[in-house]
Design a protein around this motif. Structure first.
Motif, short mmCIF file in Angstrom:
data_model
loop_
_atom_site.label_atom_id
_atom_site.label_comp_id
_atom_site.label_asym_id
_atom_site.label_seq_id
_atom_site.Cartn_x
_atom_site.Cartn_y
_atom_site.Cartn_z
N LEU A 75 0.82 -1.20 0.00
CA LEU A 75 0.00 0.00 0.00
C LEU A 75 0.86 1.26 0.00
O LEU A 75 0.59 2.21 -0.74
CB LEU A 75 -0.95 -0.01 1.21
CG LEU A 75 -1.89 1.20 1.31
CD1 LEU A 75 -2.71 1.36 0.03
CD2 LEU A 75 -2.82 1.06 2.52
N GLU A 76 1.90 1.27 0.82
CA GLU A 76 2.79 2.43 0.84
C GLU A 76 3.50 2.59 -0.49
O GLU A 76 3.69 3.71 -0.98
CB GLU A 76 3.80 2.28 1.98
CG GLU A 76 3.15 2.37 3.35
CD GLU A 76 4.14 2.07 4.48
OE1 GLU A 76 5.36 2.16 4.24
OE2 GLU A 76 3.69 1.73 5.59
N ARG A 77 3.89 1.49 -1.11
CA ARG A 77 4.53 1.55 -2.42
C ARG A 77 3.56 2.11 -3.46
O ARG A 77 3.94 2.94 -4.28
CB ARG A 77 4.99 0.15 -2.83
CG ARG A 77 5.73 0.13 -4.17
CD ARG A 77 6.26 -1.25 -4.52
NE ARG A 77 5.18 -2.21 -4.73
CZ ARG A 77 4.94 -3.27 -3.97
NH1 ARG A 77 5.69 -3.48 -2.90
NH2 ARG A 77 3.96 -4.10 -4.24
N PHE A 78 2.31 1.67 -3.40
CA PHE A 78 1.30 2.15 -4.34
C PHE A 78 1.12 3.67 -4.22
O PHE A 78 1.10 4.39 -5.22
CB PHE A 78 -0.02 1.45 -4.07
CG PHE A 78 -1.18 1.96 -4.89
CD1 PHE A 78 -1.37 1.52 -6.18
CD2 PHE A 78 -2.05 2.89 -4.35
CE1 PHE A 78 -2.43 2.00 -6.95
CE2 PHE A 78 -3.11 3.37 -5.10
CZ PHE A 78 -3.30 2.93 -6.40
N LEU A 79 1.03 4.16 -2.99
CA LEU A 79 0.83 5.60 -2.77
C LEU A 79 2.05 6.39 -3.22
O LEU A 79 1.93 7.47 -3.82
CB LEU A 79 0.53 5.87 -1.30
CG LEU A 79 -0.83 5.37 -0.80
CD1 LEU A 79 -0.91 5.44 0.71
CD2 LEU A 79 -1.96 6.17 -1.44
N LEU A 80 3.24 5.86 -2.93
CA LEU A 80 4.45 6.54 -3.36
C LEU A 80 4.50 6.65 -4.88
O LEU A 80 4.77 7.72 -5.44
CB LEU A 80 5.68 5.78 -2.86
CG LEU A 80 7.00 6.19 -3.53
CD1 LEU A 80 7.45 7.54 -3.05
CD2 LEU A 80 8.07 5.15 -3.32
#
Length: 436
Positions: free
Chosen positions: A163-168
């Motif tokens: 999820l953090e990778r997606f947002l980044l």
């Protein structure tokens, strides 16, 4: 570049420089100083404000002349008890998003200048889900309508949390301009589908800091060795007593103990978080060699501002660096360097200089091995200095070129302020949409 005059009657372009400014990290503050002073010296029609993701900001002396805003909430607004803080965290994300939205909309453009924006080693500006969501909102708002969003010489590694990778990745896809601190950082974001192959690879913007012209000290008299420490996340959250028992501190103490009979030693950090490690190291050494020896042969610098660190290194023969920007300071000084590495960026910089053999791993640090590397550098000091200075000149040219790229962006943004959006979003020209 000649200074520009203000466009008659128009308000200046308001640009926010986003990063971990004023948090006690000398690298972040040095980046702010280099970029802000360049913009203020070349663009009379641009207002620069530092925008920090910190919760509580106490600007260091290196940036106290620059306006600074913080996206984090004031400490007094949090719960005062453990239960209160736990309840408060349930609402933190919503409150943070509202604060990010309100502050970001005050700017014409938001620029991320340097920093490990997407490092996976717990030091990223977008670290944690709340930070990642806030970063995404910042990028979204900054690229909306007449706002702008760009990144210059940023760094990082592949992120594991989906999820953090997606947002980044979604955040980075809104940038109309992207460049990276090194090839490894670019490759990481390209691999996550948040950048393109033709995005630029530059160098750390702090390399645009002028090199100190003061002559290096001669090798007469006792050697002077500076030991730069870092509180790595894997050292744990304990204070000096607990840190003193770690293998990392014990190995550094072995080195200092070995050096003291023939050398003087300075101990320093690059972030206020390093203070307990400095204290632990000095305690361990004092317990081995006695208070009087430490008093007369060990200097404790703390974590001086970046420019002060460079100045102090003028009187040092060899610098052992655990933090990246302490390594950059040693490069700008043109002295002998050894890197105690736990970051890709540290290994990359040493590889570019052709001195990968002077890299030791922070995890499982061996004091005797480090002593042998120090003796090797002393024996070949002129060669090491030449390699470091040559690399620094190349990186300085690259960093200066990035600042000129920023000049071009500011010129374009100013020209397009009253004629609609001045750029086409890069979202459409990127490859497939990132997946979780």
């Amino acid at each position: 570049m000649a200074r520009r005059s203000k466009v008659g009657g128009n308000e200046p372009l308001k640009v926010g420089l986003y990063g971990g400014f004023g948090t006690g990290n000398i690298g972040n503050d040095a980046t702010a100083r280099v970029v802000a002073e360049h913009v203020r010296g070349h663009h009379d029609d641009v207002e620069v404000v530092l925008v920090s993701y910190a919760d509580e900001t106490t600007p260091s002396t290196s940036i106290d002349h620059l306006p600074l805003m913080t996206l984090g909430e004031p400490v007094e607004e949090r719960g005062r008890t453990r239960v209160g803080r736990a309840v408060h965290r349930r609402w933190q994300s919503v409150r943070q998003l509202g604060r990010d939205w309100t502050i970001t909309r005050q700017f014409d453009a938001m620029v991320i200048t340097g920093g490990g924006v997407f490092e996976a080693e717990s030091t990223a500006a977008a670290g944690g889900l709340v930070g990642a969501v806030g970063f995404f909102l910042l990028a979204l708002v900054s690229s909306h309508r007449h706002h702008h969003f760009a990144t210059l010489s940023i760094g990082g590694t592949s992120m594991r949390r989906s999820l953090e990778r997606f947002l980044l990745v979604r955040s980075m896809r809104y940038a109309e301009y992207r460049s990276f601190r090194d090839a490894a950082s670019k490759d990481a974001l390209v691999g996550m589908h948040g950048a393109q192959d033709d995005d630029r690879v530059s160098s750390d913007l702090v390399f645009a800091t002028p090199m100190i012209s003061r002559a290096s000290r001669t090798q007469s008299g006792p050697k002077r060795v500076a030991i730069g420490v870092m509180r790595f996340p894997w050292l744990g959250e304990g204070w000096a007593d607990e840190l003193a028992r770690t293998a990392y501190v014990q190995a550094l103490a072995d080195v200092v103990e070995h050096l003291l009979p023939t050398s003087t030693v300075a101990v320093f950090g690059g972030d206020k978080a390093d203070a307990p490690v400095i204290e632990a190291l000095v305690r361990v050494v004092e317990g081995r060699v006695g208070h009087e020896v430490v008093l007369h042969r060990v200097e404790v610098w703390g974590s001086p501002a970046f420019h002060d660190t460079v100045e102090r290194l003028c009187d040092v023969d060899v610098v052992v660096c655990s933090r990246y920007h302490n390594l950059v300071a040693a490069f700008l000084r043109g002295t002998g360097v050894i890197a105690v590495a736990d970051r890709v960026k540290v290994r990359s910089l040493m590889r570019e200089a052709g001195v990968s053999d002077l890299v030791v791993e922070a995890r499982g640090l061996d004091g005797q091995d480090l002593v042998e590397r120090i003796e090797h550098v002393v024996a070949h000091l002129d060669d090491v200095r030449a390699a470091v200075s040559s690399t620094t000149r190349q990186f300085a040219l690259s960093a200066e070129a990035q600042l000129r790229e920023l000049d071009d962006l500011l010129e374009r943004w100013n020209k397009g302020r009253h004629g609609g959006r001045a750029h086409q979003s890069v979202v459409e020209r990127l490859p497939a949409r990132p997946s979780l």
